[in-house]
Write an enzyme that holds these catalytic residues in place. Structure first.
Site, PDB file in Angstrom:
ATOM      1  N   ASP A   1     -18.429 -13.923  -8.424  1.00 51.74           N
ATOM      2  CA  ASP A   1     -18.489 -12.698  -9.213  1.00 51.74           C
ATOM      3  C   ASP A   1     -17.346 -11.803  -8.723  1.00 51.74           C
ATOM      4  O   ASP A   1     -16.740 -12.018  -7.679  1.00 51.74           O
ATOM      5  CB  ASP A   1     -19.864 -12.025  -9.059  1.00 51.74           C
ATOM      6  CG  ASP A   1     -20.125 -11.022 -10.160  1.00 51.74           C
ATOM      7  OD1 ASP A   1     -21.273 -10.618 -10.341  1.00 51.74           O
ATOM      8  OD2 ASP A   1     -19.164 -10.649 -10.870  1.00 51.74           O
TER       9      ASP A   1
HETATM   10  C1  GLC Z   1     -19.325  -7.891 -13.005  1.00 54.07           C
HETATM   11  C2  GLC Z   1     -20.711  -8.517 -13.124  1.00 54.07           C
HETATM   12  C3  GLC Z   1     -20.696  -9.872 -13.746  1.00 54.07           C
HETATM   13  C4  GLC Z   1     -19.567  -9.953 -14.759  1.00 54.07           C
HETATM   14  C5  GLC Z   1     -18.265  -9.887 -13.986  1.00 54.07           C
HETATM   15  C6  GLC Z   1     -17.045  -9.899 -14.916  1.00 54.07           C
HETATM   16  O1  GLC Z   1     -19.226  -7.207 -11.794  1.00 54.07           O
HETATM   17  O2  GLC Z   1     -21.500  -8.591 -11.948  1.00 54.07           O
HETATM   18  O3  GLC Z   1     -21.983 -10.066 -14.352  1.00 54.07           O
HETATM   19  O4  GLC Z   1     -19.637 -11.162 -15.490  1.00 54.07           O
HETATM   20  O5  GLC Z   1     -18.205  -8.753 -13.133  1.00 54.07           O
HETATM   21  O6  GLC Z   1     -17.034  -8.750 -15.682  1.00 54.07           O
END
Ligand code: GLC
Length: 725
Positions: free
Chosen positions: A262
């Site tokens: 993430d």
């Molecule tokens: C965010 C979220 C995740 C998302 C990613 C890209 O922080 O935790 O769910 O897909 O970053 O935006």
């Protein structure tokens, strides 16, 4: 450790490519860059040099094709890029938030919605969505409960797998399909105190029984990627957790797709105090099994040196690169790297039809005193109060940034379209926003309610009171909304309350001030027409709660699959006693100042008919362990309207080597029941329904007595006993 491919099916072209790649080019494929206009030149150079293999948040098809052309035509090996975006509950057409979609208990419809989202996203060159989010959530304080299918592992697994099928289809390379990503692996929804990104402590048994099964279901549904989570899980950050990522996901389950971290969850292992520096981050994440680093540069900056000095296992680098290249192959990017330069397109009539249908089935009727609903078709005047009744943005909910706002049909718009000039509609916001604390608009609102045959009040949360990093310590209605409702109720005129929210709210006295309450979550683009159809009875409400509604924040966590304890509450709420009696009579699992039951239980929802369950028969009712059991029940509609009923099957294993919950959802089915009709329904519980995770963390079914409950929510008391030997 043997690399995780084992003897998995390999793609010869990928193997040939890997053999030609330099170490820097391999690490480039393990880097996903967030696109920002301000560092565009650096991004272009990185692509040209083969230092990046993927982007997220590229703004439009033209930019995507520009980056892709650089990669394919100017980098040394011409490896295409793959482009990701958060298409969580719709792209241009926005569906209800996922918690609302789960309330439909309709996986086929949820799959259809994901397919629409995939076609809209693929049309503008998005190859990959970071969805479904399948974090079991039992804490409504947590803002991301809005994105989840709720508290139950079975419902979450069913909905997650449905979304994977909808996004990916049978061929993810098809022009209207995209790769899915099950997230956030794992346990993110157990954030202590409901604070986002907070620490999680999940005993192994609970982890394997509740939080992991939805991921296994998505892997079995063929999900092409999994995203690791931010949270510290039992002392090890999920993104650096080798036993769970490389061990369970890739090893035990044989997952062959891409594991993506993430946003910055890799480098945050330094904040966690788990990695000392970026070198340690790169080493730890590679060892754990993270194939692609999102948004940060630990792999880019540190992995080549670690591989050269032998610290990092180059076989694992190759395995990661293989997975990324295989993803690109499965998406057809080597054959068709470019997208058409589409401008963002308008929703099709089918997209809007699916959006309305799913919004309809997500609506949960919580109360309906004296048949206040449905409204009479010849009502002459309706007052509509509340800023959320006509707000095209808030209605879409969190994670809807690509939604077309001007296609949102609000409650006010839908009402006016429906009644034309037959009925007088007076709309008075009463507040400037749901957060407004001014009473200045109350007089006009009260006057409108006084003059109208019925008042529809739309209250609740703005879209950005839930979602990522939007947790709340209180679950009340913001601003002066409740006071406004009280002033409207004081008119004595009929009040219908519609609630927009990204989570269960503590409803409390709000329930006393409305003759009927419909919970609409954030219902998306077509929320208005869906709500109006239900209010007028064109459709009976059929949504069921995917999460328990607490009476107070103090009850959290509260959910249906709770344990019996040694002192289950049997004597009911007694209030604060005078003194403390010496005899333990009534010393039970309880509070002094509140009853232990929820405001509304998991699975609850009313309709415009009365449904009776009877004649529950288990076939066989005495069987060897491993034998499937057929559950037969009669469902009767004693009302005057056709309704969809969600038949729910719960199980209680009365005795186990690990204590078992008093109820666990094991199966459900939506069935249409005509007025007066008696339907005989058969639902199978296969052998896995009786399994649980033993102290040795292995799934086991133990012989003994089971109670099977069937009904319209998790408090169903129609019960039959089963003996497995
Ligand atoms: C965010 C979220 C995740 C998302 C990613 C890209 O922080 O935790 O769910 O897909 O970053 O935006």
């Amino acid at each position: 450790m043997q690399d995780d491919d084992g003897d998995g099916q390999r793609i010869p072209a990928v193997e040939a490519l890997i053999a030609r790649m330099t170490l820097e080019e391999k690490v480039g494929q393990m880097s996903q860059r967030a696109y920002f206009a301000h560092d565009r030149e650096e991004a272009l150079e990185a692509v040209r040099a083969g230092r990046v293999g993927s982007f997220l948040n590229v703004p439009d098809p033209a930019t995507r094709n520009e980056l892709q052309r650089l990669a394919v035509e100017q980098s040394r090996l011409g490896i295409p890029l793959v482009f990701g975006r958060d298409v969580i509950h719709g792209y241009r057409t926005i569906f209800p938030i996922v918690l609302g979609q789960a309330a439909s208990f309709d996986p086929e419809l949820v799959e259809a919605a994901a397919a629409v989202a995939a076609s809209e996203a693929a049309a503008v060159g998005i190859d990959w969505t970071f969805a479904p989010m399948i974090d079991v959530s039992r804490d409504p304080r947590w803002g991301r409960i809005a994105e989840s299918p709720g508290e139950d592992p079975h419902l979450t697994a069913v909905m997650g797998a449905a979304m994977v099928r909808g996004f990916q289809g049978s061929d993810p390379a098809a022009p209207d399909r995209i790769a899915a990503c099950a997230k956030h692996y794992v346990g993110y929804g157990a954030a202590e105190a409901g604070k986002d990104y907070n620490t999680t402590y999940i005993p192994d048994g609970l982890l394997h029984e509740t939080y992991l099964p939805p991921y296994r279901a998505c892997v079995e549904a063929g999900v092409l990627s999994v995203m690791t989570a931010f949270n510290d899980l039992n002392g090890v950050p999920a993104t650096g957790n080798e036993p769970l990522v490389r061990g369970v996901l890739k090893g035990e389950w044989g997952f062959r797709g891409v594991v993506v971290s993430d946003w910055a969850s890799m480098t945050e292992m330094i904040n966690h105090g788990y990695c000392a520096d970026l070198r340690a981050v790169a080493q730890t994440a590679l060892r754990a099994g993270v194939d692609l680093e999102m948004a940060t540069h630990a792999y880019r900056d540190c992995l080549p040196a670690l591989a050269e000095d032998g610290t990092a296992d180059t076989a694992r680098v190759d395995d990661a690169v293989r997975r990324v290249l295989e993803l690109k192959h499965r998406l057809g990017l080597f054959a068709r790297p470019y997208t058409t330069d589409y401008a963002p397109q308008e929703p099709t009539s089918r997209a809007l039809k699916v959006a309305k249908e799913l919004a309809l089935r997500s609506l949960v009727l919580l109360t309906n005193d004296d048949g206040a609903l449905p409204l009479s078709a010849d009502v002459e005047s309706i007052a509509v109060v509340g800023p959320l009744a006509d707000d095209p943005n808030e209605q879409l909910g969190c994670w809807a940034f690509d939604g077309i706002r001007d296609r949102t049909v609000t409650v006010v718009q839908a009402l006016r379209e429906r009644v034309g000039d037959r009925t007088t509609i007076q709309y008075v916001p009463g507040l400037t926003s749901p957060l407004d604390t001014s009473r200045a608009g109350f007089v006009e609102a009260v006057a409108a309610a006084t003059a109208a045959d019925v008042t529809i009040v739309v209250l609740g949360e703005t879209a950005d009171l839930s979602g990522e990093c939007h947790s709340r310590a209180f679950l009340d209605f913001p601003g002066a909304q409740v006071e406004l409702l009280e002033r409207l109720a004081a008119t004595g005129r009929p009040i219908v309350l519609v609630v927009f929210a990204g989570r269960p709210l503590v409803l409390g006295r709000v329930l006393e001030h409305a003759n009927a309450v419909v919970y609409a979550w954030h219902p998306g683009t077509m929320g208005g027409p869906a709500i109006v159809d239900v209010l007028f009875g064109d459709e009976s409400p059929s949504g069921r709660l995917p999460v328990t509604f607490p009476r107070a924040v103090g009850q959290i966590p509260i959910y249906h699959a709770f344990k019996n304890t040694g002192r289950p509450p049997t004597t009911g709420f007694r209030g604060i006693p005078a003194g403390t009696p010496l005899d333990p009579e009534g010393f039970e699992t309880s509070y002094l100042d509140l009853e232990v039951s929820p405001e509304f239980p998991f699975g609850f929802g009313m309709s415009y008919a009365t449904i009776k369950y009877s004649e529950l028969v288990l076939e066989p009712s005495h069987a060897p362990v491993g034998h499937p059991i057929q559950v037969h029940v009669t469902v009767e509609n004693t009302g005057t309207r056709v309704v969809d009923e969600v038949v729910q099957v719960y199980l209680r294993d009365l005795v186990g080597s690990v204590t078992r919950p008093v109820r666990e959802l094991k199966a459900f089915r939506r069935v249409r029941v005509e007025p007066g009709q008696r339907r005989r329904i058969q639902i199978e519980l296969d052998a896995t329904a009786f399994e649980f995770v033993g102290l040795d963390l292995k799934r086991v079914t133990e012989p003994g007595r089971f109670h099977v409950f069937v009904g319209g929510d998790s408090t169903a008391d129609l019960c039959a006993e089963l003996e497995l030997v």
